[in-house]
Design a protein around this motif. Structure first.
Motif, PDB file in Angstrom:
ATOM      1  N   HIS A 414      57.517  36.258 -27.755  1.00 15.94           N
ATOM      2  CA  HIS A 414      57.674  36.223 -26.302  1.00 15.94           C
ATOM      3  C   HIS A 414      56.304  36.230 -25.644  1.00 15.94           C
ATOM      4  O   HIS A 414      55.355  36.800 -26.173  1.00 15.94           O
ATOM      5  N   CYS A 415      56.221  35.587 -24.485  1.00 12.76           N
ATOM      6  CA  CYS A 415      54.955  35.500 -23.763  1.00 12.76           C
ATOM      7  C   CYS A 415      54.581  36.866 -23.204  1.00 12.76           C
ATOM      8  O   CYS A 415      55.388  37.481 -22.509  1.00 12.76           O
ATOM      9  N   PRO A 416      53.370  37.356 -23.522  1.00 16.07           N
ATOM     10  CA  PRO A 416      52.980  38.676 -23.008  1.00 16.07           C
ATOM     11  C   PRO A 416      52.775  38.683 -21.491  1.00 16.07           C
ATOM     12  O   PRO A 416      52.738  39.742 -20.886  1.00 16.07           O
ATOM     13  N   VAL A 417      52.662  37.525 -20.875  1.00 15.59           N
ATOM     14  CA  VAL A 417      52.435  37.481 -19.425  1.00 15.59           C
ATOM     15  C   VAL A 417      53.758  37.495 -18.661  1.00 15.59           C
ATOM     16  O   VAL A 417      53.939  38.258 -17.724  1.00 15.59           O
ATOM     17  N   CYS A 418      54.716  36.640 -19.079  1.00 13.84           N
ATOM     18  CA  CYS A 418      55.938  36.517 -18.275  1.00 13.84           C
ATOM     19  C   CYS A 418      57.204  36.921 -19.030  1.00 13.84           C
ATOM     20  O   CYS A 418      58.272  36.980 -18.429  1.00 13.84           O
ATOM     21  N   GLY A 419      57.094  37.181 -20.314  1.00 10.43           N
ATOM     22  CA  GLY A 419      58.268  37.617 -21.065  1.00 10.43           C
ATOM     23  C   GLY A 419      59.191  36.513 -21.521  1.00 10.43           C
ATOM     24  O   GLY A 419      60.193  36.761 -22.182  1.00 10.43           O
ATOM     25  N   ARG A 432      53.725  28.256 -27.898  1.00  9.27           N
ATOM     26  CA  ARG A 432      53.604  28.133 -26.443  1.00  9.27           C
ATOM     27  C   ARG A 432      54.677  28.910 -25.718  1.00  9.27           C
ATOM     28  O   ARG A 432      55.818  28.992 -26.175  1.00  9.27           O
ATOM     29  N   CYS A 433      54.288  29.399 -24.561  1.00 11.45           N
ATOM     30  CA  CYS A 433      55.228  30.071 -23.666  1.00 11.45           C
ATOM     31  C   CYS A 433      56.126  28.996 -23.059  1.00 11.45           C
ATOM     32  O   CYS A 433      55.649  27.964 -22.604  1.00 11.45           O
ATOM     33  N   THR A 434      57.452  29.231 -23.047  1.00 12.64           N
ATOM     34  CA  THR A 434      58.363  28.246 -22.462  1.00 12.64           C
ATOM     35  C   THR A 434      58.627  28.556 -20.990  1.00 12.64           C
ATOM     36  O   THR A 434      59.453  27.917 -20.354  1.00 12.64           O
ATOM     37  N   ILE A 438      57.267  29.530 -14.123  1.00 14.13           N
ATOM     38  CA  ILE A 438      57.396  30.913 -13.662  1.00 14.13           C
ATOM     39  C   ILE A 438      56.365  31.830 -14.337  1.00 14.13           C
ATOM     40  O   ILE A 438      56.252  32.996 -14.008  1.00 14.13           O
ATOM     41  N   CYS A 439      55.591  31.288 -15.298  1.00  7.21           N
ATOM     42  CA  CYS A 439      54.636  32.114 -16.043  1.00  7.21           C
ATOM     43  C   CYS A 439      53.350  32.282 -15.235  1.00  7.21           C
ATOM     44  O   CYS A 439      52.728  31.307 -14.835  1.00  7.21           O
ATOM     45  N   GLY A 440      52.947  33.531 -15.025  1.00  2.62           N
ATOM     46  CA  GLY A 440      51.752  33.811 -14.235  1.00  2.62           C
ATOM     47  C   GLY A 440      50.522  33.098 -14.757  1.00  2.62           C
ATOM     48  O   GLY A 440      49.672  32.660 -13.988  1.00  2.62           O
ATOM     49  N   ALA A 441      50.425  32.976 -16.089  1.00  2.00           N
ATOM     50  CA  ALA A 441      49.247  32.350 -16.671  1.00  2.00           C
ATOM     51  C   ALA A 441      49.230  30.850 -16.404  1.00  2.00           C
ATOM     52  O   ALA A 441      48.190  30.209 -16.409  1.00  2.00           O
ATOM     53  N   GLN A 442      50.413  30.273 -16.191  1.00  3.33           N
ATOM     54  CA  GLN A 442      50.498  28.814 -16.095  1.00  3.33           C
ATOM     55  C   GLN A 442      50.797  28.307 -14.684  1.00  3.33           C
ATOM     56  O   GLN A 442      50.706  27.115 -14.420  1.00  3.33           O
ATOM     57  N   LYS A 443      51.206  29.240 -13.816  1.00  4.72           N
ATOM     58  CA  LYS A 443      51.697  28.851 -12.495  1.00  4.72           C
ATOM     59  C   LYS A 443      50.804  27.845 -11.764  1.00  4.72           C
ATOM     60  O   LYS A 443      51.270  26.818 -11.283  1.00  4.72           O
TER      61      LYS A 443
HETATM   62 ZN    ZN Z   1      54.522  33.001 -20.035  1.00  5.81          ZN
END
Ligand code: ZN
Length: 696
Positions: A414-419, A432-434, A438-443
């Motif tokens: 799971h992504c440590p930034v957005c879960g 990769r974070c899916t 909505i992911c803070g790192a990717q927003k």
């Molecule tokens: Zn994420």
């Protein structure tokens, strides 16, 4: 000298200009600011490259050549300047055994000695410190100066008087005037203790012992220096009123007898083989020495020969520094942290117990990816070997605690930034974070893509505005929030840089996209492998976005085991050219993530894309089946297919009796032969371009 590749004079001159600037920049950081930003190995690589170029293009040597300067100019220093009675030299470098043999051969040639003549050499460890000249008159210390640029240094006399290794008075019978030269340094253990204390006091932490020594010595207030554990080792002399010995080795022993420390590893040898053996012995002991060294210095022992050999540019012909290769060090891997990049890639970063490698304190290493962690078999708590080589980013090269029997490190799913779920696609090493939008790192990156020209194409919503709105929390829920920005109208008008007109224009541009093109909207979501062409292909088949989602969910239903485990759907599940397993799985990942489903619903509550239709123009090829083959030179294969479609033609992948037209670029093979056999019309790329142009 390093060989260089064939190079034009203009390119060489250009590169030499860049190198002169870069080397001067790093010199300044190193000598004046005590805060280097590249490793010594990288610095040496720049110098070596410059030297090779200067050797190949001697007429291009610059007035500001790095070889004409030693160290850094001292203008920025608060300390008084001292002009050295005799210039402080630096040393040429050797990096390979052959360079050392060549050095001795050069000495023989210069002195016109026969090839079998022995050239006695001294060899001592090259300490990584700060060069200093100590002037004694009648055996009493009268002045101490740093090297500076070689001609002019800084007066550090009161500071040096606080260093216990440096006697106020020389013991024994020194000549009337005698300048002892050597290195002021800080021992590794003292450095570690100093940095720990500095950290506790929230004061400046030093990058390495050399910088700590320099920073401690070059103080206006000598009481600061007095509180720092500085040491000194002599390695030569400057101006002297008499030379009391006939060779280097005996001179150093005399200096030692006057009470000034000399390296315990100083030796005298008669052959290249012997000095190289000494070099290896020192290299082996390098890690256990109390101070940092970066090589071994060889000097021609006979002083009459030294005098005949003299100097070239800034360095003596009778000495050379044999540098060590990139250093390795052992330390403990304390933790593995996961960083999420702007594209959603999860990168593991190793946190280390800080260790000095190649003269720089290393506390972080990249572990690259999940596979690399598996290859090394590392887990937090392991002892590891860290290396700094040609590149600045240090790496773990070996795990000393390796134990196959224990449980391996578990890479997060799971992504440590957005879960959101984090997955590696089939055949890929990167996880990769899916969460995407909505992911803070990717927003930021994702929103920028969402409004970009190829996607929703919202004019006036640039990077700066996106960053500003994200900061204000106005885009927290993702792209649907773009369509709710108007709710912040009054707040926005109150902000600097926003006028009524610019705000109205922005909102009008956003409102104009309430009925966006479905394919652009799908592309704008940034689902992996779903590019602009794939988005169009999918919607040509499925027509609306709700239908697309339903189809993906149906695929999920059909291709999973009873316990819910997903199994691959057939690559041609959607029966769309160019949509295979990678796209299928990426779509499944996207809709599997609850955050994404919520985002999708939210977005479709704000916008209503009409059913997707391919608009076509009447043309010479409308209704035909076209095959592209060979290398296309002015457009990509996808672009060519899109053009065919826009002209009402169908682009096919293979030649058959149904094919009406073949567009062949260079290197077209079997398809061209088949077309000839079937009597199908063949045109080239230029003919195709003419057809496209004619359709308007
Ligand atoms: Zn994420």
């Amino acid at each position: 000298m390093t060989e260089i590749e064939p190079l034009s004079e203009a390119d060489a001159a250009n590169e030499m200009m860049r190198l002169a600037k870069a080397i001067a920049h790093h010199n300044r950081l190193y000598h004046a600011d005590d805060s280097p930003e590249i490793s010594d190995a990288d610095y040496d690589a720049l110098v070596r490259r410059n030297n090779a170029l200067e050797e190949a293009f001697p007429h291009l040597i610059r007035a500001d050549s790095p070889n004409k300067l030693v160290g850094a100019a001292v203008e920025a220093s608060p300390l008084a300047k001292v002009t050295h009675a005799q210039r402080m030299m630096s040393l040429d470098n050797a990096f390979a055994d052959d360079d050392v043999a060549e050095f001795v051969a050069r000495v023989r040639r210069f002195l016109n000695l026969p090839e079998e003549a022995a050239v006695g050499l001294t060899a001592e460890d090259k300490i990584d410190g700060l060069s200093c000249s100590l002037r004694y008159e009648q055996g009493v210390l009268v002045q101490a100066a740093t090297r500076g640029d070689g001609s002019v240094g800084e007066d550090v006399t009161p500071n040096v008087r606080t260093i216990s290794d440096i006697p106020e008075k020389l013991a024994g019978d020194a000549p009337d005037v005698f300048e002892i030269r050597g290195e002021i340094y800080m021992a590794k253990a003292d450095f570690a203790a100093l940095n720990a204390a500095q950290q506790k006091a929230e004061a400046k932490v030093f990058a390495n012992p050399r910088n700590a020594a320099a920073g401690s010595l070059r103080q206006k207030d000598a009481s600061v220096t007095a509180a720092r554990p500085l040491r000194f080792l002599a390695h030569g002399w400057g101006e002297v009123s008499a030379v009391p010995a006939a060779n280097q080795y005996d001179m150093m022993r005399l200096i030692e007898s006057w009470g000034v420390p000399v390296s315990p590893l100083l030796g005298r040898f008669d052959s290249v083989a012997d000095v190289l053996a000494h070099y290896r012995a020192i290299e082996t002991r390098r890690a256990e020495l109390p101070y940092d060294i970066d090589g071994v210095v060889y000097k021609v022992d006979r002083l009459d020969w030294q005098a005949r050999l003299g100097f070239v540019a800034k360095a003596p012909r009778w000495a050379i520094a044999h540098k060590f290769p990139a250093e390795r060090a052992q330390t403990t891997l304390e933790a593995i942290d996961i960083q999420v990049g702007r594209t959603g890639k999860l990168t593991p970063v190793g946190r280390l117990t800080p260790v000095t490698v190649g003269g720089v304190v290393v506390s972080n290493v990249t572990l690259h990816n999940r596979d690399e962690i598996g290859r090394l078999g590392v887990r937090p708590g392991d002892r590891v070997v860290v290396q700094r080589a040609g590149d600045v980013i240090p790496q773990v090269v070996e795990n000393l605690t390796r134990d196959e029997a224990r449980d391996p490190y578990v890479f997060p799913d799971h992504c440590p930034v957005c879960g959101s779920e984090a997955v590696a696609a089939e055949g890929e090493v990167d996880v990769r974070c899916t969460g995407g939008l909505i992911c803070g790192a990717q927003k930021f990156e994702r929103l920028r893509h969402f409004v970009s020209r190829g996607a929703l194409d919202i004019e006036g919503l640039g990077e700066k505005s996106i960053a500003e709105f994200l900061e204000l929390g106005w885009l927290d829920k993702g792209p649907a929030d773009v369509f709710r920005l108007h709710e912040h109208r009054d707040e926005l008008l109150a902000r600097e840089g926003w006028k009524e007109k610019s705000v109205d224009n922005l909102f009008a541009a956003i409102e104009a996209k309430r009925q966006p093109d479905a394919a652009r909207l799908l592309f704008g979501l940034g689902i992996r492998h779903v590019g602009a062409v794939t988005a169009r292909d999918l919607l040509k088949r499925l027509v609306t976005l709700p239908a697309l989602r339903m189809a993906v969910e149906q695929m999920n239903e059909m291709y999973r085991l009873e316990d819910g485990t997903r199994i691959p759907a057939p690559a041609n599940y959607f029966e769309i050219d160019g949509v295979g397993t990678a796209v299928n799985e990426a779509l499944r990942d996207f809709f599997h993530e609850p955050h994404n489903r919520a985002l999708w619903d939210d977005l479709l509550s704000e916008v209503s894309p009409p059913p997707f239709v391919v608009e076509t123009r009447a043309s010479e090829v409308s209704g035909m089946t076209v095959v592209f083959t060979g290398k296309l030179e002015t457009m990509s294969r996808d672009e060519a297919k899109a053009q065919a479609e826009a002209l009402g033609a169908k682009a096919a992948g293979s030649v058959s009796a149904k094919t009406d037209l073949v567009v062949a670029g260079p290197g077209a093979g079997s398809k061209l032969k088949q077309a000839a056999a079937l009597g199908i019309r063949v045109i080239d790329e230029a003919d195709w371009a003419a057809i496209v142009a004619a359709a308007g």
